[in-house]
Design an enzyme around this catalytic site. Structure first.
Site, PDB file in Angstrom:
ATOM      1  N   CYS A   1     -36.441 -16.529  53.155  1.00  0.00           N
ATOM      2  CA  CYS A   1     -36.517 -15.541  53.929  1.00  0.00           C
ATOM      3  C   CYS A   1     -37.238 -16.386  55.264  1.00  0.00           C
ATOM      4  CB  CYS A   1     -35.981 -14.795  54.585  1.00  0.00           C
ATOM      5  SG  CYS A   1     -34.617 -13.614  55.966  1.00  0.00           S
TER       6      CYS A   1
ATOM      7  N   ASN B   1     -31.666 -12.248  54.839  1.00  0.00           N
ATOM      8  CA  ASN B   1     -31.530 -11.304  55.482  1.00  0.00           C
ATOM      9  C   ASN B   1     -32.372 -11.612  56.953  1.00  0.00           C
ATOM     10  OD1 ASN B   1     -30.623  -8.483  53.465  1.00  0.00           O
ATOM     11  ND2 ASN B   1     -32.125  -9.858  52.616  1.00  0.00           N
TER      12      ASN B   1
ATOM     13  N   GLU C   1     -32.094 -12.687  48.677  1.00  0.00           N
ATOM     14  CA  GLU C   1     -33.464 -12.429  49.217  1.00  0.00           C
ATOM     15  C   GLU C   1     -33.059 -10.349  48.751  1.00  0.00           C
ATOM     16  OE1 GLU C   1     -33.987 -11.275  53.705  1.00  0.00           O
ATOM     17  OE2 GLU C   1     -36.552 -11.004  52.357  1.00  0.00           O
TER      18      GLU C   1
ATOM     19  N   ASN D   1     -42.505  -8.667  48.571  1.00  0.00           N
ATOM     20  CA  ASN D   1     -41.324  -8.919  48.983  1.00  0.00           C
ATOM     21  C   ASN D   1     -40.522 -10.415  47.656  1.00  0.00           C
ATOM     22  OD1 ASN D   1     -38.400  -9.991  49.591  1.00  0.00           O
ATOM     23  ND2 ASN D   1     -38.828  -9.433  51.465  1.00  0.00           N
TER      24      ASN D   1
ATOM     25  N   LYS E   1     -42.965 -13.646  48.843  1.00  0.00           N
ATOM     26  CA  LYS E   1     -43.468 -13.856  49.865  1.00  0.00           C
ATOM     27  C   LYS E   1     -44.422 -13.494  50.900  1.00  0.00           C
ATOM     28  CE  LYS E   1     -39.847 -13.292  54.616  1.00  0.00           C
ATOM     29  NZ  LYS E   1     -38.434 -11.682  54.919  1.00  0.00           N
TER      30      LYS E   1
ATOM     31  N   GLU F   1     -41.103  -5.244  57.250  1.00  0.00           N
ATOM     32  CA  GLU F   1     -41.810  -6.144  56.414  1.00  0.00           C
ATOM     33  C   GLU F   1     -43.396  -5.972  56.401  1.00  0.00           C
ATOM     34  OE1 GLU F   1     -38.073  -9.406  55.741  1.00  0.00           O
ATOM     35  OE2 GLU F   1     -39.870  -9.314  55.056  1.00  0.00           O
TER      36      GLU F   1
HETATM   37  N1  ING Z   1     -35.735 -11.995  58.540  1.00  0.00           N
HETATM   38  C1  ING Z   1     -35.563 -12.528  59.599  1.00  0.00           C
HETATM   39  C2  ING Z   1     -35.715 -14.196  58.991  1.00  0.00           C
HETATM   40  O1  ING Z   1     -36.697 -14.837  59.331  1.00  0.00           O
HETATM   41  C3  ING Z   1     -35.312 -12.965  61.462  1.00  0.00           C
HETATM   42  C4  ING Z   1     -36.390 -12.355  60.688  1.00  0.00           C
HETATM   43  C5  ING Z   1     -35.284 -13.002  62.204  1.00  0.00           C
HETATM   44  C6  ING Z   1     -37.241 -14.073  61.879  1.00  0.00           C
HETATM   45  C7  ING Z   1     -34.483 -13.196  63.518  1.00  0.00           C
HETATM   46  C8  ING Z   1     -36.003 -14.399  63.927  1.00  0.00           C
HETATM   47  C9  ING Z   1     -35.641 -14.736  64.098  1.00  0.00           C
HETATM   48  O2  ING Z   1     -34.576 -14.575  58.693  1.00  0.00           O
HETATM   49  C10 ING Z   1     -36.448 -12.128  57.084  1.00  0.00           C
HETATM   50  N2  ING Z   1     -35.885 -11.202  56.329  1.00  0.00           N
HETATM   51  O3  ING Z   1     -37.457 -12.797  57.275  1.00  0.00           O
END
Ligand code: ING
Length: 343
Positions: free
Chosen positions: A203, A228, A78, A141, A158, A177
């Site tokens: 993601c 990410n 991503e 995204n 996304k 985001e």
């Molecule tokens: N990043 C993370 C993901 O869903 C996140 C945000 C991290 C959500 C950890 C929940 C727990 O993997 C992106 N870019 O969506």
């Protein structure tokens, strides 16, 4: 003997028949195999000031590595061209727009498309897309699939945008985001390309089973996604040690529950003081991890994905026509109540 007293065939003759049938099935699968050799190209950190050209150069090296190992498709993370800029808050839209691509390919990414055409390899990667639709400027995204002739064959924007919209200084880093992107407007599509039914998501989408079931209902055979994912989740730091587990948990479940290959590719490592998980992997329709990155840097892993193997799941345990009961699932697609929460 049978309930009506007639003699059943001997257990020995039943075994002979069962063995014969099993051999036919294996042979059928054997000469029915449809192999797509896929590479997952994990990227290590990309610095805030790093020019797109340096990220593109690294992607080209990974693409050449993938081709040298016989891959027909290479999948990147991503937002593969820049650092994960939603980590910072700004009210200056011109500052944010610097991280977006207004056309694709463009002067920075053309070398990647040219290399792919030369190598005759397809690829998928994510980037921030700035587009004017019906005179409205939109920010998405986005991820695209580029075929082995260098043509953009499919686009995804996304849908599940995590994080928050306003600055939250209590956080070690922001996750904006919801501020910088709009929800994608292309749905979850499946595309006939590379000799199979290929889907995409990005993601946070991978954490929502609906993402994969919508593609599963379209007969998807391989889903490409980049991510990410910070190792630290500010809203529940007690789960930080579970980030790698949760990453594979959702991907393995989705692969098995929809009988599809899944390729999940990380932007990994310590990027601008934020530790991103790795765990890039290729998962079979059975839910088994068949290849996994071992580092948090630029790294290529490869797998021979037999798209015919999806049938082992889609025609049996998850034969949707036979076993699904959508009449009982209405709550899943009912509109949300007004109360939206930040995540
Ligand atoms: N990043 C993370 C993901 O869903 C996140 C945000 C991290 C959500 C950890 C929940 C727990 O993997 C992106 N870019 O969506």
């Amino acid at each position: 003997s049978r309930i009506d007293g007639t003699q059943a065939p001997s257990s020995r003759s039943r075994c002979v028949v069962a063995n014969f049938v099993a051999k036919i099935r294996i042979n059928k699968n054997y000469w029915m195999s449809r192999i797509l050799k896929v590479a997952a190209a994990q990227l290590g950190p990309i610095t805030l000031k790093g020019p797109r050209s340096s990220a593109v150069k690294r992607m080209i090296v990974l693409m050449q590595n993938a081709k040298a190992q016989g891959a027909g498709l290479v999948i990147f993370p991503e937002l593969a061209l820049t650092t994960f800029f939603p980590r910072w808050y700004t009210e200056d839209q011109s500052e944010i727009d610097k991280y977006f691509e207004t056309e694709m390919p463009n002067k920075d990414t053309e070398p990647l498309f040219a290399e792919a055409r030369k190598l005759k390899i397809g690829f998928n990667f994510g980037f921030a897309e700035l587009v004017v639709e019906k005179r409205v400027t939109r920010h998405f995204n986005t991820a695209i699939i580029v075929d082995q002739q260098g043509r953009i064959a499919a686009k995804y924007r996304k849908i599940h945008l995590p994080g928050h919209t306003e600055n939250e200084p209590w956080r070690a880093f922001q996750h904006l985001e919801k501020r910088y992107f709009e929800k994608g407007n292309l749905g979850f599509q499946v595309h006939q390309v590379f000799g199979g039914k290929i889907g995409m998501c990005i993601c946070n989408d991978r954490r929502w089973p609906e993402t994969f079931r919508v593609m599963g209902l379209q007969g998807v055979e391989l889903v490409a996604l980049g991510y990410n994912t910070p190792a630290h989740y500010p809203l529940a730091p007690e789960h930080d040690h579970l980030q790698d587990f949760h990453n594979h948990l959702v991907l393995q479940a989705a692969a098995y529950q929809n009988g599809t290959w899944i390729v999940g590719v990380a932007k990994a490592g310590r990027e601008e003081d934020c530790d991103l998980i790795g765990g890039t992997c290729i998962i079979a329709p059975t839910g088994e991890i068949v290849a996994e990155c071992k580092t948090l840097a630029d790294e290529v892993i490869i797998a021979e994905c037999d798209l015919e193997r999806c049938k082992e799941i889609q025609e049996n345990i998850f034969n949707f026509d036979l076993h699904r009961q959508p009449e009982d699932y209405a709550l899943i697609t009912a509109p949300k109540k007004e109360s939206a929460s930040n995540g």
